[in-house]
Design a protein around this motif. Structure first.
Motif, PDB file in Angstrom:
ATOM      1  N   ALA A  49      92.987  87.781 -54.231  1.00 39.98           N
ATOM      2  CA  ALA A  49      93.102  86.269 -53.466  1.00 39.98           C
ATOM      3  C   ALA A  49      92.117  85.347 -54.362  1.00 39.98           C
ATOM      4  CB  ALA A  49      92.695  86.531 -52.227  1.00 39.98           C
ATOM      5  N   GLY A  50      92.548  84.227 -54.236  1.00 44.63           N
ATOM      6  CA  GLY A  50      91.567  83.095 -54.771  1.00 44.63           C
ATOM      7  C   GLY A  50      91.585  81.871 -54.096  1.00 44.63           C
ATOM      8  N   ILE A  51      90.618  81.077 -54.213  1.00 48.06           N
ATOM      9  CA  ILE A  51      90.432  79.922 -53.573  1.00 48.06           C
ATOM     10  C   ILE A  51      89.880  78.921 -54.378  1.00 48.06           C
ATOM     11  CG2 ILE A  51      88.087  80.612 -52.631  1.00 48.06           C
ATOM     12  CD1 ILE A  51      88.851  78.994 -49.933  1.00 48.06           C
ATOM     13  N   SER A  52      90.512  77.648 -54.458  1.00 45.90           N
ATOM     14  CA  SER A  52      89.907  76.569 -55.363  1.00 45.90           C
ATOM     15  C   SER A  52      88.698  75.699 -54.960  1.00 45.90           C
ATOM     16  CB  SER A  52      91.108  75.765 -55.816  1.00 45.90           C
ATOM     17  OG  SER A  52      91.352  74.996 -54.573  1.00 45.90           O
ATOM     18  N   ASP A  54      88.766  72.878 -53.967  1.00 45.28           N
ATOM     19  CA  ASP A  54      89.075  72.010 -52.708  1.00 45.28           C
ATOM     20  C   ASP A  54      89.603  73.029 -51.902  1.00 45.28           C
ATOM     21  OD1 ASP A  54      92.317  70.731 -53.951  1.00 45.28           O
ATOM     22  OD2 ASP A  54      91.500  72.934 -53.485  1.00 45.28           O
ATOM     23  N   GLY A  55      89.697  74.375 -51.687  1.00 47.60           N
ATOM     24  CA  GLY A  55      90.007  74.980 -50.589  1.00 47.60           C
ATOM     25  C   GLY A  55      91.560  75.510 -50.621  1.00 47.60           C
ATOM     26  N   THR A  56      92.126  75.225 -51.816  1.00 50.51           N
ATOM     27  CA  THR A  56      93.659  75.770 -51.972  1.00 50.51           C
ATOM     28  C   THR A  56      93.355  77.319 -51.969  1.00 50.51           C
ATOM     29  OG1 THR A  56      94.285  73.779 -52.967  1.00 50.51           O
ATOM     30  CG2 THR A  56      95.687  75.774 -53.174  1.00 50.51           C
ATOM     31  N   THR A  57      94.366  78.041 -51.418  1.00 47.09           N
ATOM     32  CA  THR A  57      94.493  79.439 -51.550  1.00 47.09           C
ATOM     33  C   THR A  57      95.570  80.122 -52.056  1.00 47.09           C
ATOM     34  OG1 THR A  57      95.132  79.732 -49.185  1.00 47.09           O
ATOM     35  CG2 THR A  57      92.840  79.780 -49.464  1.00 47.09           C
ATOM     36  N   SER A  58      95.378  81.173 -52.606  1.00 47.46           N
ATOM     37  CA  SER A  58      96.745  81.868 -53.207  1.00 47.46           C
ATOM     38  C   SER A  58      96.432  83.517 -52.967  1.00 47.46           C
ATOM     39  CB  SER A  58      96.938  81.775 -54.552  1.00 47.46           C
ATOM     40  OG  SER A  58      95.597  81.881 -55.553  1.00 47.46           O
ATOM     41  N   TYR A  59      97.382  84.167 -52.953  1.00 44.61           N
ATOM     42  CA  TYR A  59      97.329  85.819 -52.813  1.00 44.61           C
ATOM     43  C   TYR A  59      98.219  86.639 -53.489  1.00 44.61           C
ATOM     44  CZ  TYR A  59      94.926  83.809 -48.496  1.00 44.61           C
ATOM     45  OH  TYR A  59      94.169  83.190 -47.754  1.00 44.61           O
ATOM     46  N   ALA A  60      97.885  87.768 -53.792  1.00 37.26           N
ATOM     47  CA  ALA A  60      98.855  88.645 -54.180  1.00 37.26           C
ATOM     48  C   ALA A  60      99.692  89.009 -53.100  1.00 37.26           C
ATOM     49  CB  ALA A  60      97.954  90.087 -54.507  1.00 37.26           C
ATOM     50  N   ASP A  61     101.056  89.416 -53.884  1.00 33.71           N
ATOM     51  CA  ASP A  61     102.154  89.757 -52.866  1.00 33.71           C
ATOM     52  C   ASP A  61     101.911  90.810 -51.853  1.00 33.71           C
ATOM     53  OD1 ASP A  61     104.761  89.109 -54.953  1.00 33.71           O
ATOM     54  OD2 ASP A  61     103.480  87.835 -53.838  1.00 33.71           O
ATOM     55  N   SER A  62     100.703  91.684 -52.117  1.00 33.96           N
ATOM     56  CA  SER A  62     100.704  92.970 -51.418  1.00 33.96           C
ATOM     57  C   SER A  62      99.574  92.855 -50.246  1.00 33.96           C
ATOM     58  CB  SER A  62      99.748  94.067 -52.425  1.00 33.96           C
ATOM     59  OG  SER A  62      98.547  93.532 -52.971  1.00 33.96           O
ATOM     60  N   VAL A  63      98.991  91.747 -50.303  1.00 34.98           N
ATOM     61  CA  VAL A  63      97.962  91.349 -49.250  1.00 34.98           C
ATOM     62  C   VAL A  63      98.517  90.072 -48.286  1.00 34.98           C
ATOM     63  CG1 VAL A  63      96.376  92.345 -50.493  1.00 34.98           C
ATOM     64  CG2 VAL A  63      96.495  89.925 -50.435  1.00 34.98           C
ATOM     65  N   ILE A  69      91.525  84.466 -47.497  1.00 34.18           N
ATOM     66  CA  ILE A  69      90.066  83.925 -48.148  1.00 34.18           C
ATOM     67  C   ILE A  69      89.860  82.671 -47.585  1.00 34.18           C
ATOM     68  CG2 ILE A  69      91.562  82.960 -50.237  1.00 34.18           C
ATOM     69  CD1 ILE A  69      89.380  83.953 -51.886  1.00 34.18           C
ATOM     70  N   SER A  70      88.320  82.506 -47.566  1.00 32.02           N
ATOM     71  CA  SER A  70      87.945  81.265 -47.326  1.00 32.02           C
ATOM     72  C   SER A  70      86.301  81.082 -47.777  1.00 32.02           C
ATOM     73  CB  SER A  70      87.609  81.257 -45.559  1.00 32.02           C
ATOM     74  OG  SER A  70      86.771  82.137 -45.084  1.00 32.02           O
ATOM     75  N   ARG A  71      85.906  79.913 -47.826  1.00 33.30           N
ATOM     76  CA  ARG A  71      84.694  79.700 -48.250  1.00 33.30           C
ATOM     77  C   ARG A  71      83.822  78.640 -47.399  1.00 33.30           C
ATOM     78  NH1 ARG A  71      85.694  77.468 -54.214  1.00 33.30           N
ATOM     79  NH2 ARG A  71      83.464  77.253 -54.166  1.00 33.30           N
ATOM     80  N   ASP A  72      82.401  78.838 -47.601  1.00 27.65           N
ATOM     81  CA  ASP A  72      81.547  77.818 -46.978  1.00 27.65           C
ATOM     82  C   ASP A  72      80.449  77.468 -48.263  1.00 27.65           C
ATOM     83  OD1 ASP A  72      79.464  76.693 -45.523  1.00 27.65           O
ATOM     84  OD2 ASP A  72      79.670  78.101 -43.827  1.00 27.65           O
ATOM     85  N   ASN A  73      80.650  76.067 -48.347  1.00 27.43           N
ATOM     86  CA  ASN A  73      79.940  75.786 -49.340  1.00 27.43           C
ATOM     87  C   ASN A  73      78.621  75.505 -49.318  1.00 27.43           C
ATOM     88  OD1 ASN A  73      82.116  75.823 -51.327  1.00 27.43           O
ATOM     89  ND2 ASN A  73      82.788  73.772 -50.884  1.00 27.43           N
ATOM     90  N   ALA A  74      78.344  75.302 -48.080  1.00 25.99           N
ATOM     91  CA  ALA A  74      76.814  75.164 -47.358  1.00 25.99           C
ATOM     92  C   ALA A  74      76.072  76.406 -47.666  1.00 25.99           C
ATOM     93  CB  ALA A  74      76.814  74.625 -45.854  1.00 25.99           C
ATOM     94  N   LYS A  75      76.870  77.451 -47.458  1.00 23.49           N
ATOM     95  CA  LYS A  75      76.336  78.762 -47.691  1.00 23.49           C
ATOM     96  C   LYS A  75      76.401  79.371 -48.768  1.00 23.49           C
ATOM     97  CE  LYS A  75      76.334  79.499 -42.604  1.00 23.49           C
ATOM     98  NZ  LYS A  75      76.935  80.509 -41.628  1.00 23.49           N
TER      99      LYS A  75
END
Length: 116
Positions: A49-52, A54-63, A69-75
């Motif tokens: 999985a990937g996250i840009s 700006d928060g755009t996400t993408s995933y392998a078909d298998s998952v 996937i998510s992110r916390d830029n403050a942390k």
């Protein structure tokens, strides 16, 4: 110095859930696309999985539909929420930043084992 520290892995029964964490340092995290990869025994490492930045996400078909996937830029942290885990999800999971901002560094990975 770029550092990526994964945690949160463990053993879980089929159908269970785990949340993985990746703490990043040594680069401007908020500007960097991030991704999770995994490597099962005897297999090549694969993108999960990937996250840009700006928060755009993408995933392998298998998952797709099971992992988030998510992110916390403050942390300076990227997460992987894994639901409906299956034995085929057993692997060492790694996080990785875009090579243009975090170079070629990999963390030590975190083991996920799904079995009954």
């Amino acid at each position: 110095q770029v550092q990526l520290v994964e945690s949160g892995g463990g053993w879980v029964q089929p159908g269970g859930s785990l949340r993985l964490f990746c703490a990043a340092s040594g680069f401007t995290f908020s500007n960097c696309a991030m991704a999770w990869y995994r490597q099962a025994p005897g297999k090549q490492r694969e993108w999960v999985a990937g996250i840009s930045s700006d928060g755009t996400t993408s995933y392998a078909d298998s998952v797709k539909g099971r992992f988030t996937i998510s992110r916390d830029n403050a942390k300076n942290t990227v997460y992987l929420q894994m639901n409906s885990l299956q034995p085929d999800d057993t692997a060492v999971y790694y996080c990785k930043g875009d090579v243009r901002c975090s170079g070629v560094s990999w963390g030590q990975g975190t083991q996920v084992t799904v079995s009954s």
